[in-house]
Design a protein around this motif. Structure first.
Motif, PDB file in Angstrom:
ATOM      1  N   ARG A  78       0.838  -1.211   0.000  1.00  0.00           N
ATOM      2  CA  ARG A  78       0.000   0.000   0.000  1.00  0.00           C
ATOM      3  C   ARG A  78       0.871   1.259   0.000  1.00  0.00           C
ATOM      4  O   ARG A  78       0.628   2.203  -0.765  1.00  0.00           O
ATOM      5  CB  ARG A  78      -0.937  -0.021   1.203  1.00  0.00           C
ATOM      6  CG  ARG A  78      -1.882   1.198   1.242  1.00  0.00           C
ATOM      7  CD  ARG A  78      -2.810   1.161   2.438  1.00  0.00           C
ATOM      8  NE  ARG A  78      -3.946   0.293   2.208  1.00  0.00           N
ATOM      9  CZ  ARG A  78      -4.124  -0.885   2.772  1.00  0.00           C
ATOM     10  NH1 ARG A  78      -3.207  -1.378   3.599  1.00  0.00           N
ATOM     11  NH2 ARG A  78      -5.193  -1.609   2.523  1.00  0.00           N
ATOM     12  N   ALA A  79       1.907   1.272   0.832  1.00  0.00           N
ATOM     13  CA  ALA A  79       2.802   2.433   0.899  1.00  0.00           C
ATOM     14  C   ALA A  79       3.568   2.612  -0.403  1.00  0.00           C
ATOM     15  O   ALA A  79       3.741   3.737  -0.886  1.00  0.00           O
ATOM     16  CB  ALA A  79       3.772   2.267   2.070  1.00  0.00           C
ATOM     17  N   LEU A  94       2.668   1.674  -3.453  1.00  0.00           N
ATOM     18  CA  LEU A  94       1.761   2.143  -4.504  1.00  0.00           C
ATOM     19  C   LEU A  94       1.506   3.646  -4.377  1.00  0.00           C
ATOM     20  O   LEU A  94       1.482   4.375  -5.382  1.00  0.00           O
ATOM     21  CB  LEU A  94       0.443   1.377  -4.452  1.00  0.00           C
ATOM     22  CG  LEU A  94       0.502  -0.130  -4.766  1.00  0.00           C
ATOM     23  CD1 LEU A  94      -0.846  -0.770  -4.506  1.00  0.00           C
ATOM     24  CD2 LEU A  94       0.925  -0.368  -6.211  1.00  0.00           C
ATOM     25  N   GLU A  95       1.315   4.105  -3.157  1.00  0.00           N
ATOM     26  CA  GLU A  95       1.092   5.534  -2.933  1.00  0.00           C
ATOM     27  C   GLU A  95       2.323   6.350  -3.317  1.00  0.00           C
ATOM     28  O   GLU A  95       2.229   7.412  -3.944  1.00  0.00           O
ATOM     29  CB  GLU A  95       0.712   5.782  -1.476  1.00  0.00           C
ATOM     30  CG  GLU A  95      -0.650   5.230  -1.090  1.00  0.00           C
ATOM     31  CD  GLU A  95      -0.960   5.421   0.390  1.00  0.00           C
ATOM     32  OE1 GLU A  95      -0.076   5.942   1.117  1.00  0.00           O
ATOM     33  OE2 GLU A  95      -2.074   5.050   0.814  1.00  0.00           O
ATOM     34  N   GLU A  96       3.491   5.835  -2.945  1.00  0.00           N
ATOM     35  CA  GLU A  96       4.742   6.539  -3.241  1.00  0.00           C
ATOM     36  C   GLU A  96       4.976   6.669  -4.744  1.00  0.00           C
ATOM     37  O   GLU A  96       5.436   7.707  -5.229  1.00  0.00           O
ATOM     38  CB  GLU A  96       5.907   5.785  -2.601  1.00  0.00           C
ATOM     39  CG  GLU A  96       7.272   6.367  -2.901  1.00  0.00           C
ATOM     40  CD  GLU A  96       8.394   5.486  -2.369  1.00  0.00           C
ATOM     41  OE1 GLU A  96       9.519   5.598  -2.881  1.00  0.00           O
ATOM     42  OE2 GLU A  96       8.132   4.672  -1.452  1.00  0.00           O
ATOM     43  N   ASP A 116       2.573   6.253  -7.129  1.00  0.00           N
ATOM     44  CA  ASP A 116       1.338   6.600  -7.834  1.00  0.00           C
ATOM     45  C   ASP A 116       0.939   5.512  -8.834  1.00  0.00           C
ATOM     46  O   ASP A 116       0.706   5.752 -10.015  1.00  0.00           O
ATOM     47  CB  ASP A 116       1.485   7.944  -8.551  1.00  0.00           C
ATOM     48  CG  ASP A 116       0.134   8.496  -9.032  1.00  0.00           C
ATOM     49  OD1 ASP A 116      -0.901   8.121  -8.437  1.00  0.00           O
ATOM     50  OD2 ASP A 116       0.124   9.270 -10.002  1.00  0.00           O
ATOM     51  N   ASP A 148      -1.533   1.894  -9.582  1.00  0.00           N
ATOM     52  CA  ASP A 148      -2.705   1.099  -9.236  1.00  0.00           C
ATOM     53  C   ASP A 148      -2.297  -0.363  -9.106  1.00  0.00           C
ATOM     54  O   ASP A 148      -1.439  -0.840  -9.852  1.00  0.00           O
ATOM     55  CB  ASP A 148      -3.781   1.213 -10.320  1.00  0.00           C
ATOM     56  CG  ASP A 148      -4.345   2.613 -10.444  1.00  0.00           C
ATOM     57  OD1 ASP A 148      -4.302   3.360  -9.451  1.00  0.00           O
ATOM     58  OD2 ASP A 148      -4.813   2.961 -11.549  1.00  0.00           O
ATOM     59  N   ILE A 166      -6.915  -3.249  -1.349  1.00  0.00           N
ATOM     60  CA  ILE A 166      -5.930  -2.349  -1.935  1.00  0.00           C
ATOM     61  C   ILE A 166      -6.216  -2.153  -3.422  1.00  0.00           C
ATOM     62  O   ILE A 166      -6.113  -1.042  -3.959  1.00  0.00           O
ATOM     63  CB  ILE A 166      -4.503  -2.909  -1.733  1.00  0.00           C
ATOM     64  CG1 ILE A 166      -4.196  -3.035  -0.246  1.00  0.00           C
ATOM     65  CG2 ILE A 166      -3.471  -2.022  -2.424  1.00  0.00           C
ATOM     66  CD1 ILE A 166      -2.861  -3.687   0.054  1.00  0.00           C
ATOM     67  N   GLU A 189      -9.147   0.192  -3.607  1.00  0.00           N
ATOM     68  CA  GLU A 189      -8.767   1.550  -3.211  1.00  0.00           C
ATOM     69  C   GLU A 189      -7.996   2.268  -4.316  1.00  0.00           C
ATOM     70  O   GLU A 189      -8.212   3.452  -4.573  1.00  0.00           O
ATOM     71  CB  GLU A 189      -7.873   1.501  -1.963  1.00  0.00           C
ATOM     72  CG  GLU A 189      -8.585   1.092  -0.685  1.00  0.00           C
ATOM     73  CD  GLU A 189      -7.593   0.777   0.433  1.00  0.00           C
ATOM     74  OE1 GLU A 189      -6.386   1.098   0.253  1.00  0.00           O
ATOM     75  OE2 GLU A 189      -8.006   0.201   1.450  1.00  0.00           O
ATOM     76  N   SER A 190      -7.099   1.547  -4.960  1.00  0.00           N
ATOM     77  CA  SER A 190      -6.199   2.196  -5.908  1.00  0.00           C
ATOM     78  C   SER A 190      -6.816   2.371  -7.285  1.00  0.00           C
ATOM     79  O   SER A 190      -6.538   3.345  -7.970  1.00  0.00           O
ATOM     80  CB  SER A 190      -4.894   1.397  -6.032  1.00  0.00           C
ATOM     81  OG  SER A 190      -5.147   0.105  -6.553  1.00  0.00           O
TER      82      SER A 190
END
Length: 302
Positions: A114-115, A117-119, A121, A123, A170, A173-174
């Motif tokens: 999760r971290a 993917l956020e870092e 950007d 999916d 996840i 969410e993405s």
């Protein structure tokens, strides 16, 4: 006005003769992920089928999150990827430490993903449940004890459940609606073999789970596919009948299930002895059980 029985007969003919066409007529296409913006999680990439599939997806532009159980395996995966990556593609392989047999390990890996993917950007476009073990043993032997069944089920069935339940949120969410779950079963999930009941039982379970999940997750435009490998050379299949040249067929099936707008529900790939896996599955479905038992009993798997 056409009679209902006539419509049923016409539909039956279409199902038998034109399954691909009927699929496109009745079913809307699934959202296809953009490789440059998408990550794919593949469990069990330290060797064999999982590693080969990871290489193919990465060389097609996907960021592959390849799970391994140790730091040593992670280093080996990185080194192997450097030798085969194509400079023309933007894909990447990132090792993720995870043991599918452990609730804690899977939960920790989900937090890491999760971290990440956020870092970056990205999916999470798909989860490929590939990790597995080959529980063997006749029912009247020490190898075929309940402990062998418990160990094999913990990895091959409950591991698939753990990973899917941890990463489905996840994926939602993405990417919102859409996403793919690809379960790696086996021809043994359809054609049972003697002396391997722990493994065969788990692959039958994966067949049933995949069908149920496919119908459930379709409400969210999520596809569930099942890959049924025949005898492909790997750590789990090391006899002379296991074919190393069939690795690309398996990996291409994974790639198709991940990105095609009309992914198949089942991919029977490679061969069973000399017979294509899809033919073996079909033949087994039409033979009487005792006849199938006789045929399998007279095929040498050595």
């Amino acid at each position: 006005m056409v009679a209902p029985t006539t419509l049923v007969l016409l539909l039956a003919v279409l199902v038998v003769l034109y399954p691909g066409w009927l699929n496109r007529i009745l079913i809307d296409p699934f959202p296809s992920p953009s490789p440059a913006k998408s990550a794919v999680l593949i469990s069990g990439t330290s060797s064999g089928l999982g590693r080969n599939a990871a290489f193919l997806l990465a060389n097609n532009g996907f960021t592959v999150l390849g799970t391994v159980r140790s730091a040593e395996d992670a280093d080996k995966l990185r080194d192997a990827w450097k030798e085969v990556q194509h400079a023309s593609q933007s894909g990447e392989i990132i090792p993720i430490k995870m043991d599918v047999a452990s609730d804690e390990s899977v939960a920790a890996a989900a937090d890491d993903v999760r971290a990440l993917l956020e870092e970056r950007d990205l999916d999470l476009a798909a989860v490929v449940n590939n990790a597995g073990v080959n529980g063997q043993g006749p029912v009247l032997s020490r190898a075929g004890t309940a402990m062998s069944y418990a160990w094999t089920f913990n990895v091959n069935v409950f591991g698939v459940v753990r990973v899917t339940q941890a990463f489905l949120p996840i994926m939602k969410e993405s990417s919102g609606k859409g996403g793919r779950v690809i379960n790696v079963g086996s021809v043994a999930g359809v054609i049972s073999q003697d002396n391997s009941s722990p493994y065969t039982a788990t692959k039958h379970a994966v067949e049933g789970m995949s069908d149920a999940w496919r119908r459930e997750l379709a409400r969210d435009d999520m596809s569930v596919s099942l890959i049924q490998p025949g005898f492909i050379a790997s750590n789990m299949c090391d006899s002379p009948i296991c074919d190393k040249s069939a690795l690309p067929e398996f990996s291409n099936a994974v790639l198709h299930a991940v990105q095609d707008p009309y992914p198949k529900t089942r991919y029977a790939v490679a061969a069973v002895v000399v017979m294509p896996a899809w033919v073996a599955v079909w033949v087994d479905s039409i033979l009487p059980d005792r006849v199938a038992d006789w045929v399998i009993g007279h095929i040498s798997l050595e």
